[in-house]
Design an enzyme around this catalytic site. Structure first.
Site, PDB file in Angstrom:
ATOM      1  N   ARG A   8       0.813  -1.217   0.000  1.00 39.79           N
ATOM      2  CA  ARG A   8       0.000   0.000   0.000  1.00 39.79           C
ATOM      3  C   ARG A   8       0.850   1.272   0.000  1.00 39.79           C
ATOM      4  O   ARG A   8       0.476   2.288  -0.595  1.00 39.79           O
ATOM      5  CB  ARG A   8      -0.925  -0.024   1.216  1.00 39.79           C
ATOM      6  CG  ARG A   8      -1.883   1.159   1.341  1.00 39.79           C
ATOM      7  CD  ARG A   8      -2.771   0.962   2.569  1.00 39.79           C
ATOM      8  NE  ARG A   8      -3.475   2.170   2.959  1.00 39.79           N
ATOM      9  CZ  ARG A   8      -4.662   2.540   2.487  1.00 39.79           C
ATOM     10  NH1 ARG A   8      -5.270   1.778   1.596  1.00 39.79           N
ATOM     11  NH2 ARG A   8      -5.233   3.649   2.902  1.00 39.79           N
ATOM     12  N   ILE A  24      -6.883   8.046  -1.061  1.00 38.27           N
ATOM     13  CA  ILE A  24      -6.844   6.589  -1.042  1.00 38.27           C
ATOM     14  C   ILE A  24      -7.681   6.167   0.156  1.00 38.27           C
ATOM     15  O   ILE A  24      -7.505   6.674   1.270  1.00 38.27           O
ATOM     16  CB  ILE A  24      -5.397   6.060  -0.946  1.00 38.27           C
ATOM     17  CG1 ILE A  24      -5.355   4.518  -0.967  1.00 38.27           C
ATOM     18  CG2 ILE A  24      -4.667   6.594   0.256  1.00 38.27           C
ATOM     19  CD1 ILE A  24      -3.933   3.960  -1.036  1.00 38.27           C
ATOM     20  N   SER A  25      -8.632   5.269  -0.053  1.00 35.91           N
ATOM     21  CA  SER A  25      -9.570   4.880   1.007  1.00 35.91           C
ATOM     22  C   SER A  25      -8.856   4.163   2.142  1.00 35.91           C
ATOM     23  O   SER A  25      -7.803   3.543   1.943  1.00 35.91           O
ATOM     24  CB  SER A  25     -10.660   3.967   0.441  1.00 35.91           C
ATOM     25  OG  SER A  25     -11.451   4.637  -0.505  1.00 35.91           O
ATOM     26  N   GLN A  26      -9.456   4.228   3.333  1.00 38.72           N
ATOM     27  CA  GLN A  26      -8.884   3.509   4.465  1.00 38.72           C
ATOM     28  C   GLN A  26      -8.900   2.013   4.168  1.00 38.72           C
ATOM     29  O   GLN A  26      -9.776   1.511   3.442  1.00 38.72           O
ATOM     30  CB  GLN A  26      -9.639   3.821   5.753  1.00 38.72           C
ATOM     31  CG  GLN A  26     -11.043   3.247   5.814  1.00 38.72           C
ATOM     32  CD  GLN A  26     -11.762   3.622   7.096  1.00 38.72           C
ATOM     33  OE1 GLN A  26     -12.666   4.429   7.082  1.00 38.72           O
ATOM     34  NE2 GLN A  26     -11.358   3.028   8.202  1.00 38.72           N
ATOM     35  N   PHE A  46     -17.255   9.295   0.730  1.00 38.59           N
ATOM     36  CA  PHE A  46     -16.308   9.294  -0.379  1.00 38.59           C
ATOM     37  C   PHE A  46     -16.282  10.669  -1.041  1.00 38.59           C
ATOM     38  O   PHE A  46     -17.204  11.472  -0.873  1.00 38.59           O
ATOM     39  CB  PHE A  46     -16.725   8.250  -1.425  1.00 38.59           C
ATOM     40  CG  PHE A  46     -16.380   6.832  -1.063  1.00 38.59           C
ATOM     41  CD1 PHE A  46     -15.266   6.207  -1.596  1.00 38.59           C
ATOM     42  CD2 PHE A  46     -17.185   6.104  -0.198  1.00 38.59           C
ATOM     43  CE1 PHE A  46     -14.947   4.897  -1.271  1.00 38.59           C
ATOM     44  CE2 PHE A  46     -16.884   4.793   0.138  1.00 38.59           C
ATOM     45  CZ  PHE A  46     -15.765   4.186  -0.400  1.00 38.59           C
TER      46      PHE A  46
END
Length: 218
Positions: A34, A60-62, A202
């Protein structure tokens, strides 16, 4: 910093401990570095339990959300998947380790170029990237076994349903700019079953069948 240890802790404590149990998803997240998908200044935070900026007002999403959404697609391997919102390319990389082919659409050229470089460096050559309005999908490559949307939509564009294969799954955040509900639609010839999975937030889905640029800034 030993990123492999940080990655394993992330998967165990942030993803698996919160209910993501699909072994294909967990293994894909263990295999995917990541930290390579964020700017160098943020690499030490790459395995923390929160989203991170990736430029161009995108994130960038958790990790938990990535795991939850991937599991929600119910992939078994060998599928054709459409992703709307390439962003950093991290979610694309996760999908590429399970699906046979990933088609991902990004509206911001710089993000698409950066994602392509990182994906190539990791050998994720089964990912096709298109710079376009993601709200229209990718009709030329349809149908898809699964579609994932990584931006919040005011409603679900009809184009997504039209591009799903029989028994296909669509996972998409739907709601206002300030917050959405993550939903899964499982579609067959008799219609689509809708499920609510989680509350989420989001960046807005911009485009012809989403929010306008002005609405997205509001």
């Amino acid at each position: 910093m030993d990123f492999s240890i940080a990655r394993r802790i992330m998967v165990e404590r942030q993803v698996k401990a919160r209910g993501v149990s699909d072994p294909l998803v967990l293994e894909a997240m263990l295999q995917t570095p990541r930290h390579l998908f964020v700017e160098e200044a943020f690499q030490s935070q790459a395995y923390s339990d929160f989203p991170l900026p990736i430029g161009d007002k995108q994130t960038i999403s958790q990790p938990y959300i990535v795991g939850l959404m991937t599991q929600a697609l119910r992939l078994k391997g060998g599928e054709r998947v459409l992703e709307i919102g390439t962003g950093s390319g991290y979610q694309s990389a996760i999908l590429s380790r399970i699906a046979s082919r990933v088609y991902t659409v990004e509206r911001i050229p710089d993000l698409a170029r950066r994602a392509r470089r990182v994906l190539n460096s990791l050998g994720c050559h089964n990912v096709n990237i298109k710079v376009s309005d993601g709200t229209t999908g990718w009709a030329e490559e349809a149908p898809f076994d699964a579609i994932m949307v990584t931006a919040g939509a005011p409603s679900v564009p009809d184009e997504y349903f039209a591009q799903l294969a029989p028994d296909g799954r669509l996972v998409i955040p739907v709601g206002s700019r300030g917050g959405q509900v993550l939903k899964r639609f499982t579609c067959s010839d008799s219609g689509c079953m809708e499920e609510e999975l989680a509350d989420c937030r989001f960046v807005p889905l911009l485009g012809r069948h989403g929010w306008s640029e002005e609405e997205g800034k509001a």
